[in-house]
Enzyme design. Structure first.
Site, PDB file in Angstrom:
ATOM      1  N   SER A 205       0.817  -1.107  -0.112  1.00 44.63           N
ATOM      2  CA  SER A 205      -0.114   0.012   0.122  1.00 44.63           C
ATOM      3  C   SER A 205       0.781   1.344   0.109  1.00 44.63           C
ATOM      4  CB  SER A 205      -0.990   0.051   1.126  1.00 44.63           C
ATOM      5  OG  SER A 205      -1.728  -0.933   1.130  1.00 44.63           O
ATOM      6  N   HIS A 251       0.679   4.539   4.214  1.00 39.54           N
ATOM      7  CA  HIS A 251       0.045   5.158   3.374  1.00 39.54           C
ATOM      8  C   HIS A 251       0.522   6.475   3.142  1.00 39.54           C
ATOM      9  CE1 HIS A 251      -3.724   2.344   3.121  1.00 39.54           C
ATOM     10  NE2 HIS A 251      -2.587   1.622   3.159  1.00 39.54           N
TER      11      HIS A 251
END
Length: 301
Positions: A205, A251
């Site tokens: 991610s 993230h």
């Protein structure tokens, strides 16, 4: 090719926002035109020339009339060599993630415990310390390729397949690879710094968010409509902070690093392009190393 003496096509198609669309990719509005034939070209079709950009047709044929073709291999907007397959590195990354997922599944998660990101903890199966602070630095990178759930790897690989090829075509293979790995490391570094020391995290991610940040920078550079990108980022960030058990640090870290590296790559002056690219990547890498060093001192000091 157009009729002699007519540099433009008789009728030019336009997208919903009024911009002309790429001749080879009619679904992509663009504000950039080939400096030889004046036809609209999207980032995947752009080939850097001595002045502006050229389309693949003009590079192959020499463009008929107009300035002489640029010497040497065609270049992307970031100065990378134009590849015949602009998806090669993306495919390799997809294959690596799938291969690691199969290996993790076959070992019933044991391999994941050896490769995931964890600051400092005691492994109950071995009764010994594990983690980055214990000297297992490789976890910062290996965690980027580890997944344990079908939904997790499915979402990440779908995003990689969507975002990867346009960015790979725009940057070139080497620059795209460096951006992806640095974004992944940036996400791992921020997770290592801010998450609980015994909280494991894994997945691509961070690198995927890095591609999102890089896409936003590239589209801004090409003067595309930024609203779709902002909506995409807003939705993903909302999902990041509202959905439970998501390492938001990875993230955010990946997003910041991807945007920073891409900015240096697509805005570098042509005559100092290599210097700026290398300098940007080195500075980002040093920032990652400094972050890891500070956290390691916190956990071991």
């Amino acid at each position: 090719m157009d009729q002699a003496g007519s540099p433009q096509e008789p009728q030019q198609a336009h997208g919903h926002d009024g911009l002309p669309v790429c001749r080879s990719h009619p679904d992509r509005p663009t504000g950039v035109r080939c400096t030889r034939c004046d036809r609209p070209i999207c980032p995947e079709c752009m080939i850097s020339a001595s002045v502006g950009f050229q389309c693949p047709d003009c590079v192959r044929t020499g463009g008929g009339s107009g300035p002489a073709p640029q010497a040497g291999a065609p270049r992307t907007i970031a100065g990378g060599t134009l590849a015949t397959d602009p998806r090669l590195i993306t495919k390799i990354l997809l294959g690596l993630n799938i291969a690691v997922f199969i290996a993790v599944t076959a070992t019933h998660g044991v391999l994941a415990d050896r490769l995931d990101l964890i600051g400092l903890a005691v492994d109950p199966s071995r009764y010994e310390l594990v983690g980055v602070a214990h000297g297992e630095w490789y976890r910062l990178l290996t965690a980027v390729f580890v997944h344990q759930e079908i939904a997790h790897i499915g979402f990440n690989l779908l995003s990689l397949w969507w975002l990867g090829p346009p960015m790979e075509a725009a940057l070139g293979r080497l620059r795209f690879t460096v951006l992806y790995l640095l974004a992944g490391l940036g996400g791992s570094a921020l997770s290592y710094l801010l998450a609980a020391q015994n909280q494991p995290s894994l997945g691509a991610s961070g690198a995927i968010f890095g591609l999102m940040g890089a896409t936003a920078v590239l589209m801004r550079r090409l003067r595309y409509d930024m609203k779709p990108v902002f909506i995409l980022l807003a939705l993903n960030l909302a999902f990041t902070f509202l959905w439970p058990n998501i390492a938001w640090q990875a993230h955010v870290g990946g997003l910041a690093v991807g945007a920073a590296v891409a900015f240096g790559m697509v805005h570098a002056p042509r005559d100092r392009r290599t210097l700026v690219h290398v300098g940007t990547c080195v500075l980002v890498l040093l920032a990652i190393v400094a972050t890891v060093w500070v956290r390691t001192l916190q956990l071991t000091g």
